[in-house]
Design a protein around this motif. Structure first.
Motif, mmCIF file in Angstrom:
data_model
loop_
_atom_site.group_PDB
_atom_site.id
_atom_site.type_symbol
_atom_site.label_atom_id
_atom_site.label_comp_id
_atom_site.label_asym_id
_atom_site.label_seq_id
_atom_site.Cartn_x
_atom_site.Cartn_y
_atom_site.Cartn_z
ATOM 1 N N ALA A 1 10.599 -16.203 -7.378
ATOM 2 C CA ALA A 1 11.028 -15.803 -8.539
ATOM 3 C C ALA A 1 11.644 -14.321 -8.738
ATOM 4 C CB ALA A 1 9.680 -15.950 -9.366
ATOM 5 N N VAL A 2 12.316 -14.235 -9.658
ATOM 6 C CA VAL A 2 12.968 -12.985 -9.694
ATOM 7 C C VAL A 2 12.656 -12.060 -10.991
ATOM 8 C CG1 VAL A 2 15.288 -11.849 -10.300
ATOM 9 C CG2 VAL A 2 15.210 -13.643 -8.474
ATOM 10 N N GLY A 3 12.269 -10.852 -11.050
ATOM 11 C CA GLY A 3 11.756 -9.961 -12.094
ATOM 12 C C GLY A 3 12.897 -9.894 -13.144
ATOM 13 N N SER A 4 12.363 -9.078 -14.119
ATOM 14 C CA SER A 4 13.425 -8.600 -15.288
ATOM 15 C C SER A 4 14.404 -7.551 -14.458
ATOM 16 C CB SER A 4 12.648 -7.968 -16.521
ATOM 17 O OG SER A 4 11.582 -7.037 -15.984
ATOM 18 N N ASP A 5 14.138 -6.888 -13.646
ATOM 19 C CA ASP A 5 14.997 -6.023 -12.944
ATOM 20 C C ASP A 5 16.051 -6.704 -12.071
ATOM 21 O OD1 ASP A 5 13.007 -6.434 -11.285
ATOM 22 O OD2 ASP A 5 12.260 -4.437 -10.756
ATOM 23 N N GLY A 6 15.779 -7.856 -11.950
ATOM 24 C CA GLY A 6 16.599 -8.435 -10.997
ATOM 25 C C GLY A 6 16.362 -8.469 -9.505
ATOM 26 N N ALA A 7 15.176 -7.881 -9.118
ATOM 27 C CA ALA A 7 14.419 -7.798 -7.708
ATOM 28 C C ALA A 7 13.320 -9.009 -7.713
ATOM 29 C CB ALA A 7 13.950 -6.586 -7.679
ATOM 30 N N PRO A 8 13.445 -9.623 -6.326
ATOM 31 C CA PRO A 8 12.482 -10.536 -6.282
ATOM 32 C C PRO A 8 10.855 -10.102 -6.423
ATOM 33 C CG PRO A 8 13.352 -10.091 -4.059
ATOM 34 C CD PRO A 8 14.065 -9.288 -5.424
ATOM 35 N N VAL A 9 10.117 -10.944 -6.974
ATOM 36 C CA VAL A 9 8.734 -10.545 -7.353
ATOM 37 C C VAL A 9 8.038 -10.998 -6.022
ATOM 38 C CG1 VAL A 9 6.609 -10.856 -8.746
ATOM 39 C CG2 VAL A 9 9.067 -11.022 -9.660
ATOM 40 N N ALA A 10 7.659 -10.047 -5.223
ATOM 41 C CA ALA A 10 7.054 -10.306 -4.035
ATOM 42 C C ALA A 10 6.206 -8.863 -3.521
ATOM 43 C CB ALA A 10 8.045 -10.698 -2.906
ATOM 44 N N ALA A 11 5.242 -9.278 -2.893
ATOM 45 C CA ALA A 11 4.333 -7.903 -2.430
ATOM 46 C C ALA A 11 3.893 -8.170 -0.829
ATOM 47 C CB ALA A 11 2.776 -8.181 -3.034
ATOM 48 N N SER A 12 4.491 -7.184 -0.520
ATOM 49 C CA SER A 12 4.117 -7.195 1.457
ATOM 50 C C SER A 12 3.039 -6.281 1.468
ATOM 51 C CB SER A 12 5.217 -6.473 2.138
ATOM 52 O OG SER A 12 6.568 -6.966 1.557
ATOM 53 N N GLU A 13 1.791 -6.663 1.991
ATOM 54 C CA GLU A 13 0.542 -5.768 1.823
ATOM 55 C C GLU A 13 -0.025 -5.921 3.281
ATOM 56 O OE1 GLU A 13 -1.656 -8.218 -0.795
ATOM 57 O OE2 GLU A 13 -0.516 -7.228 -2.665
ATOM 58 N N LEU A 14 -0.973 -4.766 3.391
ATOM 59 C CA LEU A 14 -1.599 -4.506 4.650
ATOM 60 C C LEU A 14 -2.974 -4.272 4.434
ATOM 61 C CD1 LEU A 14 -1.665 -3.151 7.593
ATOM 62 C CD2 LEU A 14 -1.238 -1.197 6.346
ATOM 63 N N ILE A 15 -3.701 -5.272 5.078
ATOM 64 C CA ILE A 15 -5.072 -5.069 4.975
ATOM 65 C C ILE A 15 -6.022 -4.341 6.259
ATOM 66 C CG2 ILE A 15 -7.244 -6.526 5.114
ATOM 67 C CD1 ILE A 15 -5.708 -7.109 2.533
#
Lengths: 387, 388
Positions: free
Chosen positions: A86-100
Motif C-alpha cells: 500500500a502507498v501512504g498519503s505522501d506517496g511513499a510505500p507503507v512499510a517498516a524495516s525493523e531490527l530486534i
C-alpha cells in the motif's frame, strides 16, 4: 405433582455448614476453571490483535522468529517497492524495516532478569500498528532514546519513564510510554532503527513488515518473493506469524486447561455426591413422609437433584467473584518460541462467566443424580420407621 | 490391636459408601497433585543437574549475543581454571517447527567437561573423527527412533539451510537429573559454514569453565569479567546452576501457576475431609454421649476421631499414589513428545509422594477439628437424648 421448589431451597439453609463446605469445594474448582479460561482468552486476544490482517511480514527463510532472522538493506528496499504494498498519503510505500535486539532486565517485583525485546523502528512502524503515545514524547532521531510499552514499563526496572537501560555500550533513556492495547508490543521497547543498528554493530534488519493494498495480495507477493533468487526470504501474514510464535504457550495452556478441568470436576462431583448422600440419609424420615403424602418417586428425585444443582450454583457464584478481580492482573512469561517476555491480561468475557456457571451447575447436577435416585427408591415403610 | 485404634478403624469403615467416596476424592486430588508437582520438578531439573565446579561465561547483555573465539585462551590462563570448552546454540528443527529440541555445536573438549553424559570410548572416538558426527541423548533417540549410524537432517533457523548429521553416539545420563533430550555436534562443522558465508571464524555462544575449587567460583568469575570490562563484548560469568536458573526463571510464572494450582487441589481435599467429618460427628452424637457416660475422656475421643480421619485420608493417599504412577507415565509420555524440551524426565519422585502423604495426613488432622469440638463440648444429657 412436584415437590415445591421451596423445599429444595430451604434445605440449603437447614445445614449451613455442610452446604457452604460443599459449595466452597465447587467454588474453588470454578476459580481455577475460570482463571485458566481467562488466561487462554487473554492470550488469544493479545495474539490476534498483535498481528493485523492487512500486514505481511518478511523474514529470512527458515527463521522461526524475528530474533534469528536477517534481511539486508538492499532486500528491504526492493521489498518496499513491490506492487502489492500500500502507498501512504505522501506517496511513499507503507512499510517498516525493523531490527530486534534482546536485552535482559531485572523485574521490579523480585529482581529476576528476563529478556526484553528492543525494536529498532522506522516512522511507519507507529502508523502500521495499534500503538499510541500516552506519556512523555517520542524519541529524537539520532539520539539514544526509547519509548516503552506501558506494561513493560511497570514490570521492569529501567523501563519506566525517565529511567535508563543499557544496550550496546550506551545508556538509553526512556522518554515516552506508549499504549498498544492488548498486543504483544506492550512488552517491547522501541527506538530509532539506525541508532539501534549502530549500537549493536549490526548492518541488517530483522524483518520487514509491509501494509498490503488488499489482504488478498498476500499470496501473489509470497509467490514472487519466495521464488526470487535475489532473496532468501519467507513471507507470511502478520497474524499467522504471531499465531505461530505462540505455539508452545498455547499448547501449554490447553494441556493445563484440559487437565485441570477434567480432574478438578471429577473431585467436585464426588464431593457433591458425598454431601447429598449424607443429606439424604439424615432425612430418610422426611422422604418417607413426602412419599406417604402421595408424592411420586419422580418428584423426590427431582427435588434432590434440584437441591444439589442449587449447591453447585451457589459454588459457581462464589467461584466467579475472584474472576472479576483477576481482570486487573496481567500474566507475563517468556515466550518459548521468541525467547522474550510476553505479557497479557486475564480477560473475562460473558461466555466465560456463562461457561463457569454452567460448569458449576452441572457438577452439582451430576453429583446429585445418584444420591437422589437412591432417595427415590427408599421403601416408604422403612423410611417412616426412622422418624 | 489397641481398643482405640480398633474403634477408629471400625468407625472409618462404618459408613462404607461415605468413606469410599471421601477416599476417592483424596485419591483424585493426590493424582493431580502428583502430576502438577512432577511438572514443576521436571521443569527445574536442569538447574539441579548442574555441577558446582563448572562456570558459564556468556555475553553480559544476553545470550543472544556471541563472544569472540579469542577469549578462550585468556580464560584458560586465569588462576584456578582447569579447562575451558565452548558451545553454540544451533536452534534448528526436525521436519517441523513444532519439533523443538536443544542442539549445541561444541568443541572437542566439551564432552570431557560433562562426565554425566555417558558414552563408550568408541562412540567418543567416532564423534571426534568425523565432521558430521553428532551424539544424542537416549530420550531424544527414543522420541524419533534414531539409531547409531542414522542420518538426521535438521533445518537451521539461525544458520539457515538443511544440515545433515550422522548419529555416532547415544549418551545415557549418569545421574537421574541428567538431561538426555539434547543433541551435540561438532563446532568445526558449524564454523566451516560460517567461514564460507561470512569469511570469518564463527564467534562462540558461551564458554564452559571448569574450576579446581568450587569455593573459588566468585573470585574466578570476577577475574574473567574484569578482564573484558572495557571490551565491546563484556562477559557475565556465573555458576552453571545460576546460568540454568536464569533460563528457568524465564517461564517461572507459568510454573508458579502450576505450583499454586497443585496446592489448591490440597485445599479441596481439606474441604471434602472437613465436610465428611462434620457429617460423621452429627450422626455420632449419641455414640459420643454413650462413650462419655462410660468414662471416656476428651483425650480418648480425640484419639478416636482423629484416628478415623487419618484412616480415611491415608487410605485415599495410598490409593492416589497407586493410581499416580500409571497416570504420570502416560501423561509423561505425552508431555515428552510434545513439550519434552521444557519438561525432561517426567517421573514421579519420592519427594512428591512424601509431600502428598504428609499433606493428606495434615488435612486429616485439620478436618478432625470439627467433630472434636462437637464431641468434647457435648453435654452428656443432650447426647443421650438421641440414643434410641
Amino acid at each position: 405433582m412436584a415437590v415445591p421448589i421451596a423445599y429444595s431451597v430451604k434445605n440449603l439453609t437447614a445445614r449451613k455448614g455442610t452446604t457452604l463446605l460443599a459449595a466452597a469445594g465447587i467454588g474453588l474448582v470454578v476459580v481455577i476453571f475460570s482463571a485458566v479460561l481467562m488466561l487462554a482468552h487473554g492470550f488469544r486476544k493479545t495474539l490476534v490483535s498483535t498481528g493485523s490482517l492487512d500486514n505481511a511480514i518478511v523474514l529470512r527463510k527458515g527463521a522461526t522468529s524475528e530474533l534469528v532472522s536477517s534481511i539486508d538493506r538492499d532486500q528491504a528496499a526492493i521489498l518496499k517497492t513491490q506492487p502489492e504494498v500500500a502507498v501512504g498519503s505522501d506517496g511513499a510505500p507503507v512499510a517498516a524495516s525493523e531490527l530486534i535486539v534482546i536485552i535482559s532486565a531485572p523485574k521490579r517485583s523480585n529482581g529476576e532478569t528476563s529478556n526484553i525485546v528492543v525494536r529498532g523502528v522506522t516512522p511507519d512502524s507507529l502508523n502500521m500498528r495499534p500503538v499510541k503515545l500516552v506519556e512523555g514524547r517520542t524519541w529524537t532521531p539520532g539520539l539514544s532514546e526509547l519509548v516503552a510499552g506501558s506494561l513493560i514499563a511497570s514490570k521492569f526496572k529501567g523501563c519506566g519513564l525517565g529511567e535508563t537501560v543499557h544496550l550496546g555500550g550506551r545508556d538509553w533513556t526512556v522518554v515516552g510510554l506508549f499504549d498498544a492495547g492488548e498486543t504483544g508490543f506492550e512488552s517491547e521497547l522501541w527506538g530509532d532503527a539506525e541508532q539501534v543498528m549502530a549500537a549493536v554493530r549490526r548492518p541488517t534488519y530483522s524483518s520487514v513488515t509491509v501494509k498490503l493494498k488488499d489482504p488478498a495480495g498476500l499470496d501473489t507477493l509470497k509467490e514472487r518473493i519466495e521464488k526470487d533468487p535475489r532473496f532468501n526470504a519467507q513471507v507470511q501474514g502478520e497474524r499467522e506469524f504471531y499465531d505461530k510464535q505462540s505455539t508452545y504457550i498455547a499448547l501449554f495452556i490447553q494441556i493445563l486447561g484440559i487437565f485441570v478441568t477434567s480432574v478438578f470436576s471429577l473431585a467436585a462431583i464426588l464431593a457433591a455426591m458425598l454431601t447429598m448422600f449424607a443429606t439424604i440419609s439424615s432425612r430418610t424420615a422426611e422422604i418417607g413422609t413426602l412419599r406417604a403424602l402421595g408424592y411420586p418417586r419422580r418428584s423426590i428425585l427431582l427435588a434432590f437433584v434440584l437441591e444439589s444443582t442449587l449447591v453447585g450454583i451457589v459454588g459457581g457464584v462464589v467461584g466467579i467473584l475472584p474472576a472479576f478481580a483477576l481482570q486487573y492482573l496481567s500474566f507475563s512469561t517468556t515466550n518459548w518460541t521468541s525467547f522474550s517476555e510476553v505479557a497479557w491480561k486475564f480477560s473475562l468475557s460473558g461466555e466465560i462467566v456463562a461457561a463457569s456457571m454452567l460448569f458449576a451447575a452441572s457438577m452439582g447436577f451430576l453429583g446429585g443424580l445418584l444420591p437422589a435416585w437412591r432417595a427415590a427408591r427408599i421403601p416408604i415403610v422403612d423410611a417412616l420407621r426412622e422418624g | 490391636m489397641p481398643p482405640l485404634l480398633n474403634l477408629a478403624l471400625r468407625n472409618g469403615l462404618g459408613n462404607k459408601g461415605r468413606t469410599a467416596l471421601t477416599a476417592l476424592v483424596i485419591a483424585v486430588a493426590v493424582v493431580s497433585f502428583g502430576v502438577l508437582q512432577t511438572a514443576v520438578r521436571s521443569y527445574y531439573q536442569g538447574a539441579e543437574a548442574s555441577a558446582p565446579d563448572r562456570l558459564v561465561t556468556r555475553h553480559k547483555v544476553s545470550l543472544m549475543f556471541e563472544l569472540p573465539m579469542a577469549y578462550r585462551d585468556r580464560i584458560r590462563e586465569v588462576q584456578g581454571v582447569k579447562a575451558v570448552a565452548h558451545g553454540n546454540w544451533f536452534g534448528g528443527y526436525y521436519q517441523d517447527q513444532k519439533n523443538f529440541f536443544a542442539q549445541f555445536a561444541v568443541d572437542d573438549s566439551y564432552l570431557d567437561l560433562y562426565p554425566e553424559f555417558v558414552l563408550t570410548a568408541e562412540e567418543k572416538k567416532a564423534f571426534l573423527s568425523e565432521r558430521k558426527a553428532c551424539v544424542i541423548g537416549e530420550k531424544l533417540a527414543r522420541r524419533w527412533g534414531w539409531k547409531l549410524g542414522d542420518s538426521i537432517v535438521l533445518t537451521g533457523t539461525i544458520y539457515d539451510g538443511n544440515w545433515e548429521f550422522i548419529v555416532r553416539g547415544i549418551y545415557r545420563g549418569r545421574d537421574r537429573t541428567t538431561d538426555t533430550t539434547a543433541m551435540l555436534f561438532r563446532f568445526d562443522y558449524l564454523n566451516e559454514w560460517v567461514k564460507a558465508r561470512y569469511g570469518n571464524d564463527s564467534p562462540v555462544g558461551w564458554y564452559v569453565v571448569q574450576i579446581a575449587d568450587p569455593n573459588a567460583a566468585p573470585r574466578i568469575g570476577k577475574t574473567i569479567d574484569a578482564a573484558y570490562a572495557d571490551s565491546t563484548a563484556q562477559t557475565l560469568t556465573e555458576t552453571e546452576k545460576a546460568f540454568q536458573m536464569s533460563f528457568v526463571s524465564m517461564a517461572g510464572t507459568v510454573v508458579e501457576a502450576i505450583r499454586i494450582i497443585s496446592f489448591i487441589v490440597i485445599l479441596i481435599v481439606l474441604l471434602v475431609m472437613a465436610n465428611t467429618m462434620m457429617m460423621t460427628a452429627r450422626e455420632r452424637v449419641a455414640q459420643y454421649g454413650v462413650m462419655k457416660t462410660l468414662g471416656f475422656h476428651a483425650p480418648h475421643l480425640v484419639a478416636i476421631i482423629a484416628g478415623e480421619a487419618m484412616v480415611i485420608s491415608l487410605a485415599g493417599a495410598a490409593l492416589g499414589i497407586a493410581l499416580a504412577y500409571p497416570v504420570i507415565s502416560v501423561f509423561g509420555a505425552f508431555m515428552e513428545s510434545n513439550l519434552g524440551a521444557f519438561f525432561p524426565s517426567f517421573t514421579l519422585q519420592p519427594g512428591t509422594v512424601a509431600a502428598a502423604v504428609g499433606l493428606c495426613a495434615a488435612c486429616g488432622v485439620a478436618a478432625a477439628v470439627f467433630p472434636l469440638l462437637t464431641a468434647v463440648r457435648l453435654p452428656i444429657a443432650a447426647a443421650l437424648r438421641k440414643v434410641n
